[in-house]
Write a protein that holds these residues in place. Structure first.
Motif, PDB file in Angstrom:
ATOM      1  N   LYS A   1      -1.284  62.830 -50.797  1.00 60.27           N
ATOM      2  CA  LYS A   1      -1.696  62.289 -52.091  1.00 60.27           C
ATOM      3  C   LYS A   1      -3.197  62.016 -52.111  1.00 60.27           C
ATOM      4  O   LYS A   1      -3.811  61.744 -51.083  1.00 60.27           O
ATOM      5  CB  LYS A   1      -0.940  60.982 -52.392  1.00 60.27           C
TER       6      LYS A   1
ATOM      7  N   TYR B   1       1.077  54.170 -61.159  1.00 56.59           N
ATOM      8  CA  TYR B   1       2.519  54.390 -61.032  1.00 56.59           C
ATOM      9  C   TYR B   1       2.982  55.461 -62.014  1.00 56.59           C
ATOM     10  O   TYR B   1       2.356  55.692 -63.051  1.00 56.59           O
ATOM     11  CB  TYR B   1       3.298  53.091 -61.303  1.00 56.59           C
ATOM     12  N   ASP B   2       4.096  56.076 -61.676  1.00 61.48           N
ATOM     13  CA  ASP B   2       4.619  57.160 -62.511  1.00 61.48           C
ATOM     14  C   ASP B   2       5.447  56.589 -63.665  1.00 61.48           C
ATOM     15  O   ASP B   2       6.650  56.792 -63.758  1.00 61.48           O
ATOM     16  CB  ASP B   2       5.475  58.102 -61.657  1.00 61.48           C
TER      17      ASP B   2
ATOM     18  N   GLN C   1      11.937  52.857 -62.012  1.00 61.55           N
ATOM     19  CA  GLN C   1      11.682  52.851 -60.571  1.00 61.55           C
ATOM     20  C   GLN C   1      10.490  53.749 -60.224  1.00 61.55           C
ATOM     21  O   GLN C   1      10.629  54.747 -59.517  1.00 61.55           O
ATOM     22  CB  GLN C   1      12.933  53.323 -59.820  1.00 61.55           C
TER      23      GLN C   1
ATOM     24  N   ASP D   1       7.070  55.444 -58.743  1.00 64.43           N
ATOM     25  CA  ASP D   1       6.438  55.636 -57.446  1.00 64.43           C
ATOM     26  C   ASP D   1       4.930  55.630 -57.625  1.00 64.43           C
ATOM     27  O   ASP D   1       4.413  55.972 -58.691  1.00 64.43           O
ATOM     28  CB  ASP D   1       6.865  56.979 -56.838  1.00 64.43           C
TER      29      ASP D   1
END
Length: 317
Positions: free
Chosen positions: A4, A112-113, A186, A188
């Motif tokens: 990443k 965050y996604d 939720q 990631d």
């Protein structure tokens, strides 16, 4: 090694010292800074948003400052899109992207996604809520949100009418709160993120906030706000910012200048408290106490070790 993209994020309440730290770390790690402040995007709103000056930048490139006119709206989704693009551009230049700011939801939306389009808007409902604001005022509409969605209300300023309306819109359309949707996602982390948080003993922080307001006034805050006021700017997102709304009340003759200044200081202190609550509840942050500003170099050393360990980068100083 994590595949990443590396990303450094510096967060914390207003007046805690984020700007000073960000310049130091940008020099150490060959970084470029992206503003994570939802109000520094507006041109002509420099003093009240504590916008970094050209001299303070010390040659470090800064992004997402002065990109909108004060009468334009700006959404979390737009911020998310722009910042993610900037992170990519900075990384392509071989630099470290550094997000610096205090607007928790905006920063969270980037790292965050999260998906913000799960609940479609309803134009007729939104128009009804906008009319309701005109009838009952910001505070009463905010109270309605507190009753049905106290979680979101705790993270939204009462004067941020657009976000209050959006939270109510989601609840009225679905019967669920904004947080219920987020909790199901939720998310990631999208980046290899070093999340550095600055904090300070409350009494010291509040003293710094009060002093900052005094310095803003000396620097010409009243004239800056009056310039916007004289342009006829009203009921737009930018004027909801702390430092502008309070002076508008004075210019409208609703309060004395002394009362406006007292309100500005109080609202700034309350905002700092909300910022800390948000960051502590919403993100996995490595916190550093900046109360003793006389030992800044020691703090920098500790923070640098944290950054280097997380991102596997080396200091060039």
């Amino acid at each position: 090694m994590d595949s990443k993209q590396n990303l450094l994020v510096i967060i914390g309440p207003t007046a805690v010292g984020k700007t000073r730290l960000s310049i130091d770390l940008a020099k150490r790690y060959n970084g470029e800074i992206i503003s994570g402040d939802s109000m520094q995007i507006y041109r002509g709103m420099d003093i009240g948003t504590a916008k970094i000056t050209e001299d303070e930048m010390e040659g470090i490139p800064h992004h997402l400052i002065n990109i909108k006119e004060p009468n334009e709206n700006f959404s979390v989704a737009e911020f998310q899109l722009l910042v993610r693009a900037k992170i990519g551009e900075i990384a392509e230049r071989g630099k470290l992207p550094i997000i610096v700011g205090g607007t928790g939801l905006y920063i969270q939306s980037v790292i965050y996604d999260y998906q913000f389009s799960d609940v479609p808007g309803d134009e007729s409902l939104r128009l009804q809520l906008e009319e309701r604001v005109k009838e009952i005022g910001n505070e009463e509409l905010f109270k309605e949100l507190m009753e049905v969605d106290p979680g979101s209300a705790a993270q939204i300023h009462p004067n941020n009418v657009r976000r209050v309306i959006r939270a109510l819109e989601i609840f009225k359309l679905t019967g669920k709160t904004m947080q219920e949707f987020q909790s199901k996602q939720q998310p990631d982390l999208l980046y290899n993120t070093a999340l550095v948080g600055l904090t300070m003993e409350r009494e010291n922080l509040y003293e710094r906030i009060n002093l900052r307001v005094d310095l803003m006034l000396k620097a010409g805050l009243l004239a800056e706000v009056k310039g916007l006021y004289d342009q006829g700017l009203r009921d737009c997102q930018s004027i909801q910012a702390i430092g502008y709304k309070e002076i508008y009340e004075y210019l409208d003759g609703k309060v004395t200048f002394e009362e406006a200044v007292a309100n500005l200081k109080q609202n700034s202190r309350r905002y700092a408290k909300r910022q800390l609550t948000w960051f502590r509840n919403k993100m996995e942050v490595q916190w550093f106490d900046m109360t003793d500003v006389n030992h800044f170099s020691k703090k920098i050393t500790k923070i640098s070790h944290c950054v280097e360990g997380k991102l596997q980068v080396k200091s060039n100083t």
